[in-house]
Write an enzyme that holds these catalytic residues in place. Sequence first.
Site, PDB file in Angstrom:
ATOM      1  N   SER A  22      41.410  16.045  13.892  1.00 29.30           N
ATOM      2  CA  SER A  22      40.568  16.717  15.033  1.00 29.30           C
ATOM      3  C   SER A  22      39.052  16.606  14.988  1.00 29.30           C
ATOM      4  CB  SER A  22      41.166  18.042  15.655  1.00 29.30           C
ATOM      5  OG  SER A  22      40.840  18.391  16.953  1.00 29.30           O
ATOM      6  N   TYR A 182      32.002  22.562  27.465  1.00 25.08           N
ATOM      7  CA  TYR A 182      30.852  21.729  27.450  1.00 25.08           C
ATOM      8  C   TYR A 182      30.419  21.397  28.577  1.00 25.08           C
ATOM      9  CZ  TYR A 182      30.905  23.318  22.606  1.00 25.08           C
ATOM     10  OH  TYR A 182      31.150  23.912  21.247  1.00 25.08           O
TER      11      TYR A 182
END
Length: 361
Positions: A22, A182
């Site tokens: 990840s 984000y």
Amino acid sequence: MSKLFSTLDLKNITLNNRIVVSPMCQYSAEDGFANDWHLVHLGQFAIGRSAAVIQEATAVQPNGRISFWDLGIWKDEHIQKYRQITTFIKSQGSIPGIQLAHAGRKASDNRPWERRGQFSAGHINGWPTVAPSAIPFHEKDQTPLALTIQEIKKLIEDFQRAAERAVEAGYQIIEIHAAHGYLIHQFLSPLTNQRNDDYGGSFENRIRLLLEIIEVVLPVLSAGSLWIRISATDWVEGGWEIQQSVELAKILKQKGVEIIDVSSGGAVRHQQIPVSQGYQVPFSQAIKTQSDLKTATVGIITSANQAEAILQEGKADLILIGRAFLDDPHFVYHLAQQLNYDLPWAPQYARAKGTLIRPKS
């Protein structure tokens, strides 16, 4: 037969197993440039037989960095070091990926080991932040500038150019970061998007930015694979939630996205996340079942038996792992050992195979 160590065929690439590194920020760049830290950091996971290694959130604009020390891909000069990184990852039989990102109102932050906290716009390591709406993440943070339509169009162009640079640098997977509060997630969530134009209000309007980015990135990836990371829920009433994620996944599948990377949270500070072993897996399962889009699941997956069960029960197609790889870059070797699967090690390390006693999960 172990599902965890079976291959996964996508349109243009084949993953050698179902374990993917990840994206994990390293806060170790200068002016967006990668260096030898990133080469060694990412390269070690490829040596350890991860099917793919996804590079940390890499900003498409300078003001899109989470911190001053984040990687960037907003100029051609960034490409050279990235090409060295992707070449090494490929040499080990792994697939290099990159997460393209813009932090929005959560940008201009400090490094975690230096006490996190947003810098002011005038700080030497800070800058003005942007968002869909002028709502700060925290009362002590900057009030972000609401993006104009012209600035949104420029952002989409910059995602396209970043994707072109990523392909030139050798990345075969591009993951668009639309999670964790984000910028793209800020557009998706009604908690952070209070616009009254074509990019706010309805579900169709709030997903518009992501879809327009996909439209310009996909043609660039003619020989690669496009993945999207989302937060399946904001963990707050009135926010983005799982059914909206399912509906989005259906659209993403039609558009040509191959993997939806299912995480959660990050949009607002007052979220309440019941963290536990595999706590995000049910979101992956719901999206996979209802949209028929392949999913990757993340979040406190720490053993081979746990990962194997997730795959065997059809709850996900891929297992993305972060912090466990920071603890053990050769985590894949040891997952194979737990399942009694004879995974070929890198020949330089093969003489250590089987010499260490590790607990079975």
